[in-house]
Design an enzyme around this catalytic site. Sequence first.
Site, PDB file in Angstrom:
ATOM      1  N   ILE A  88     -28.578   0.515  -5.309  1.00  0.00           N
ATOM      2  CA  ILE A  88     -29.640   0.375  -6.317  1.00  0.00           C
ATOM      3  C   ILE A  88     -30.299   1.746  -6.375  1.00  0.00           C
ATOM      4  CG2 ILE A  88     -31.841  -0.694  -6.900  1.00  0.00           C
ATOM      5  CD1 ILE A  88     -30.836  -3.244  -5.615  1.00  0.00           C
ATOM      6  N   PRO A  89     -30.070   2.492  -7.465  1.00  0.00           N
ATOM      7  CA  PRO A  89     -30.317   3.943  -7.446  1.00  0.00           C
ATOM      8  C   PRO A  89     -31.770   4.320  -7.626  1.00  0.00           C
ATOM      9  CG  PRO A  89     -29.468   3.285  -9.571  1.00  0.00           C
ATOM     10  CD  PRO A  89     -29.540   2.029  -8.754  1.00  0.00           C
ATOM     11  N   CYS A  90     -32.584   4.045  -6.609  1.00  0.00           N
ATOM     12  CA  CYS A  90     -33.987   4.434  -6.718  1.00  0.00           C
ATOM     13  C   CYS A  90     -34.125   5.953  -6.704  1.00  0.00           C
ATOM     14  CB  CYS A  90     -34.804   3.790  -5.600  1.00  0.00           C
ATOM     15  SG  CYS A  90     -34.189   4.132  -3.971  1.00  0.00           S
ATOM     16  N   HIS A  91     -33.043   6.649  -6.270  1.00  0.00           N
ATOM     17  CA  HIS A  91     -33.110   8.112  -6.321  1.00  0.00           C
ATOM     18  C   HIS A  91     -33.095   8.613  -7.762  1.00  0.00           C
ATOM     19  CE1 HIS A  91     -28.799   7.000  -6.197  1.00  0.00           C
ATOM     20  NE2 HIS A  91     -28.618   8.047  -6.992  1.00  0.00           N
TER      21      HIS A  91
END
Lengths: 184, 332
Positions: free
Chosen positions: B230-233
Amino acid sequence: MAQQQEERQVFADIVTLHQHVVYRYLLRFTGNVHDAQDLFQDTFLRAHRAYAALPADADVCAWLMRIAINLTKNYIRDRQRRRRVMLEPVGKRADDEIPEPKDNADTEGLMISRDIARTLQTAIAALPFHQRVAFTQRQFEGLEYATIATHLGCSQESARAHVYQALRKLRLVLDGTDAREQRG
Amino acid sequence: MLGNKEDNIMPTIHAHSLPCGFTEDLLIAETLAETTPALSQQVAAHLASCASCRTLVERYRGLQTHLHTLAATDNAQRGLPQARQRLDAQLALHTRPRLQVEIWHSPVGDLRIGRTAKGVALVEFVRPDEQTVVPTQRWNEFTLENGGLEVQTLIGQLEGYFDGQTQDLAWHVDDVFMRSDFQRTVLHATAEVPYGTVVTYQAIADTIGQSKAVRAVAQALRHNPVPIHIPCHRVIGSDGALTGYAGNLVDIKKKILELEGIPVVATDKGLAIARGQMYIGWRRDRYFCLPRCTTLKEQSAGDRAFIASRTRAEAMGYRPCDVCHPDLQLFS
């Protein structure tokens, strides 16, 4: 799957090993089988949830007793709350079972009148929580003060003081004398 | 006879002085046989001269007799067999699900990967000082297992991601470690941000229909239990600053963004994406612009996505802007 079964067995063994101590405490404390059984269930289900996180070198018995003691604390609190709502006098609940003195050879010499038994049970139930736990464990379970101290999270001196306070109160109740008159 | 340990407890008992000046607790200790020999002598000497204390000791002895009788007549095990039966029935229902966990030494530091039968539950940065700490509370609901083939497969896929071979991990997620429905909503929206693209915290807040909850969105992302997948970056501040990552791991955020082709520069306010070198995609209207396009002001800032390359923008189905013609010009 095999690992889960193994884990279940490990926990079942723990229950078998400690159930007598825990149950005896709960029954002495609540004075009735129904509540003791409920709290027994709660104690071990709670223990089951937390067991995985228990360090390998932990004292399992003390840990279980702490869970049981915490639950009896909630139990007292809830009952007091319920009583206040129902305006029910303390110690007059119909389901407070007072053990029937057994009329057999084993205890013949130790007969105790039902009145005294009831008076003592009621007085024990009216003790403050820590005194009640310490007294029950010392008097009825014969536990060391050091062990009681770990259960209650207090010092040995406090554990002993709780027991002595409890005995003093019971003595005063038995005397049928008001504490203040005694001291004055 | 009592041990030394208990000897030095006795002198601290001094409560409840009696009218005769003696201590009641000493009398109790005497009836319980919990005194030291010295104290016992002291008690005996006092009792010889004090009648009221003799009576008191008798009362305590009487109380002990009653209590012993009470204990003897009361079967403290009655009801236990039924209690045990009920417990066993309950325990049979409480089978805890498996959590397979393995630590992987990734290019951005150690990661703890965890999966359940439902999917990937955990991708956690393991801080150096935390190596020996066994995570407890949250894991109680599980039967822990070390590694396993399924976790190895996940690690293989992550290796592909860090090699640049895989862009979409296409994992099923078990949301068991997510803390609230709000966090689930935020992470769900974040999962839609494609590879090589960044959006702002504001954009996520707008997407979930809570434009004012920008800081709450940032907190929800900070505690993302499945980062990287889950690409919170790919979520940054409105000024282009990387702000933070899993607390204080902003350097890792930089590495991961660069891996996805997103240019990161150091500014006097900390790390930020190089917005001047990125295309701007309009998520609602599905077209993309050069960063100097004159139409930028016509759209809401929260609708922007920053896209690393034209190929990527086109792959996402964005068409080039009619005004700035990003398809006809190249960044220098």
